[in-house]
Design an enzyme around this catalytic site. Structure first.
Site, PDB file in Angstrom:
ATOM      1  N   GLU A  28       0.572  -1.116  -0.188  1.00 52.84           N
ATOM      2  CA  GLU A  28      -0.030  -0.189   0.041  1.00 52.84           C
ATOM      3  C   GLU A  28       0.811   1.142  -0.021  1.00 52.84           C
ATOM      4  O   GLU A  28       1.970   1.038   0.178  1.00 52.84           O
ATOM      5  CB  GLU A  28      -1.113   0.150   1.426  1.00 52.84           C
ATOM      6  CG  GLU A  28      -0.287   0.166   2.724  1.00 52.84           C
ATOM      7  CD  GLU A  28      -1.083   0.858   3.636  1.00 52.84           C
ATOM      8  OE1 GLU A  28      -1.575   2.120   3.500  1.00 52.84           O
ATOM      9  OE2 GLU A  28      -1.250   0.325   4.736  1.00 52.84           O
ATOM     10  N   LYS A  89      -4.831  11.298   0.844  1.00 50.57           N
ATOM     11  CA  LYS A  89      -5.312   9.839   1.399  1.00 50.57           C
ATOM     12  C   LYS A  89      -6.795   9.205   0.658  1.00 50.57           C
ATOM     13  O   LYS A  89      -7.583   9.820   0.876  1.00 50.57           O
ATOM     14  CB  LYS A  89      -5.301   9.804   3.156  1.00 50.57           C
ATOM     15  CG  LYS A  89      -5.750   8.644   3.578  1.00 50.57           C
ATOM     16  CD  LYS A  89      -5.902   8.920   5.067  1.00 50.57           C
ATOM     17  CE  LYS A  89      -6.500   7.627   5.748  1.00 50.57           C
ATOM     18  NZ  LYS A  89      -6.998   7.897   7.040  1.00 50.57           N
ATOM     19  N   ALA A 144     -13.299   1.958   6.807  1.00 47.19           N
ATOM     20  CA  ALA A 144     -13.745   1.217   5.619  1.00 47.19           C
ATOM     21  C   ALA A 144     -12.795   0.020   5.122  1.00 47.19           C
ATOM     22  O   ALA A 144     -13.175  -0.693   4.496  1.00 47.19           O
ATOM     23  CB  ALA A 144     -13.600   2.149   4.358  1.00 47.19           C
ATOM     24  N   LYS A 162      -3.561  -1.640  15.877  1.00 51.46           N
ATOM     25  CA  LYS A 162      -2.903  -0.713  17.103  1.00 51.46           C
ATOM     26  C   LYS A 162      -4.000  -0.441  18.099  1.00 51.46           C
ATOM     27  O   LYS A 162      -5.268  -0.282  17.727  1.00 51.46           O
ATOM     28  CB  LYS A 162      -2.701   0.580  16.391  1.00 51.46           C
ATOM     29  CG  LYS A 162      -1.267   0.712  15.595  1.00 51.46           C
ATOM     30  CD  LYS A 162      -0.782   2.363  15.723  1.00 51.46           C
ATOM     31  CE  LYS A 162       0.490   2.486  15.111  1.00 51.46           C
ATOM     32  NZ  LYS A 162       0.534   2.237  13.587  1.00 51.46           N
TER      33      LYS A 162
HETATM   34  N1  PSU Z   1      -2.588   1.941  10.870  1.00 47.70           N
HETATM   35  C1  PSU Z   1      -1.335   1.940  10.817  1.00 47.70           C
HETATM   36  N2  PSU Z   1      -0.227   2.365   9.895  1.00 47.70           N
HETATM   37  C2  PSU Z   1      -1.119   2.895   8.948  1.00 47.70           C
HETATM   38  C3  PSU Z   1      -2.552   3.015   8.605  1.00 47.70           C
HETATM   39  C4  PSU Z   1      -3.165   2.540   9.493  1.00 47.70           C
HETATM   40  O1  PSU Z   1      -0.803   1.261  11.767  1.00 47.70           O
HETATM   41  O2  PSU Z   1      -0.518   3.480   7.865  1.00 47.70           O
HETATM   42  C5  PSU Z   1      -3.316   3.536   7.367  1.00 47.70           C
HETATM   43  C6  PSU Z   1      -3.635   2.316   6.615  1.00 47.70           C
HETATM   44  O3  PSU Z   1      -3.401   2.785   5.117  1.00 47.70           O
HETATM   45  C7  PSU Z   1      -5.138   1.973   6.821  1.00 47.70           C
HETATM   46  C8  PSU Z   1      -5.535   3.510   6.925  1.00 47.70           C
HETATM   47  O4  PSU Z   1      -5.812   1.500   5.783  1.00 47.70           O
HETATM   48  O5  PSU Z   1      -4.489   4.150   7.779  1.00 47.70           O
HETATM   49  C9  PSU Z   1      -6.691   3.629   7.925  1.00 47.70           C
HETATM   50  O6  PSU Z   1      -7.223   4.617   7.894  1.00 47.70           O
HETATM   51  P1  PSU Z   1      -8.812   5.051   8.169  1.00 47.70           P
HETATM   52  O7  PSU Z   1      -8.762   4.717   9.628  1.00 47.70           O
HETATM   53  O8  PSU Z   1      -8.887   6.552   8.072  1.00 47.70           O
HETATM   54  O9  PSU Z   1      -9.567   4.127   7.484  1.00 47.70           O
END
Ligand code: PSU
Ligand code: MN
Length: 307
Positions: A28, A89, A144, A162
């Site tokens: 990613e 993003k 999502a 996390k």
């Molecule tokens: N958690 C991590 N490192 C990351 C992300 C999440 O420890 O880089 C990033 C990933 O790309 C994940 C996104 O898909 O954050 C999730 O964002 P949101 O909670 O806005 O969906």
């Protein structure tokens, strides 16, 4: 070489690998643009591609550049994603917008899974998943990434979730969505920086061959969900749960104080944790991505028949 989908642009290396059934591993780009500071982010992205190659698979880092979904990137593309100030993003709902406007987007787990599936890539390596945020009962903030895991058949190798998130509610949601949650080599679900989380492994597996067998069975049954492959951080790189716990509590309080929410929440928390640990969290983060790249490559190799 025919593209598997008219909207996607594949590198020749990735297209050839897919056409011949050789192992491919998706990677990613939000982790590059919004998950780590420059220049460690581009160093990590480059190194991880090298690890995938060294382990017998072809890396396909995924992003949207100039409005074009790209499967496989050049070193210049990685540098752009790591340093350009205008990289959005991009989760799944953002895909049509960045494509229509011809802009740059770094794809989250959800958007990367979707593009990987369109391209025919079955294994994807990252660091951490998004999930149910703490306090989601009030905010409705559920990544999502979980929705996508419910409907897109890609195996996602990660170090768990996390504890900026509510790990229990995240696991409940994955169960509801019909997503197998495998934990490699442990009876406990890992919490990214730590091998422990207080939650048991929903399904334990040991090694790439066992994981590949689950991926195959899921496919043979015609099940459409993704698979979470949780790979605990190596013991020597672990940050103890109580140590990182205090930092996460502080980061969450700082976020509330600043009124940050929605898609900015996760990037803010990741950056704040790096600051509060003086970079120690970043070192652990990079170490676990390396380990995930080794496991993900082995799974892709096993799936392609052990070439
Ligand atoms: N958690 C991590 N490192 C990351 C992300 C999440 O420890 O880089 C990033 C990933 O790309 C994940 C996104 O898909 O954050 C999730 O964002 P949101 O909670 O806005 O969906
Ligand atoms: Mn969110």
């Amino acid at each position: 070489m025919n593209s598997p989908h008219p909207s996607l642009q594949l590198t020749e290396e990735v297209a050839d690998a897919l056409a011949s059934g050789a192992p491919v591993v998706a990677l990613e780009s939000t982790i590059i643009s919004h998950g780590m500071p420059y220049p460690r982010n581009v160093e990590m992205a480059t190194e991880v591609e090298g690890i995938v190659r060294a382990n017998g698979a072809v890396p396909a880092t995924i992003a949207v550049l100039d409005g074009r979904p790209r499967i496989g990137l050049s070193p210049d593309d990685l540098e752009l994603l790591a340093s350009h100030p205008d990289v959005t993003k991009v989760s799944v709902r953002d895909l049509p917008y960045v494509v229509a406007r011809g802009t740059h987007g770094a794809t989250t787990v959800a958007a990367t899974m979707r593009l990987a599936a369109l391209a025919g890539v079955k294994v994807f390596v990252t660091g951490g998943l998004g999930g149910v945020h703490r306090g989601a009962q009030e905010t409705f903030d559920v990544s999502a990434d979980l929705t996508e895991l419910g409907g897109t058949p890609v195996a996602v190798v990660c170090a768990g979730v996390k504890s900026i998130l509510d790990i229990g509610l995240t696991l409940e949601t994955l169960e509801t969505l019909g997503v197998p949650v495998l934990v490699d080599g442990s009876d406990e679900f890992p919490s990214f920086y730590s091998r422990s989380s207080g939650f048991g492994a929903p399904m334990r597996v040991d090694g790439a061959d066992e994981i590949a067998a689950v991926v195959r069975a899921q496919h043979d049954l015609g099940l459409k969900a993704g698979i979470v492959v949780a790979h605990p951080i190596p013991v020597e790189d672990e940050i103890p749960a109580d140590e990182i716990g205090a930092v996460i509590t502080q980061a969450l309080a700082d976020m509330d104080e600043r009124g940050i929410h929605g898609k900015d929440a996760t990037p803010y928390l990741l950056g704040r944790i790096v600051e509060l640990t003086d970079g120690a969290s970043l070192t652990a983060n990079i170490a676990l991505v390396r380990a995930n790249a080794r496991l993900g490559s082995a799974i892709a190799v096993a799936l392609s028949g052990g070439r």
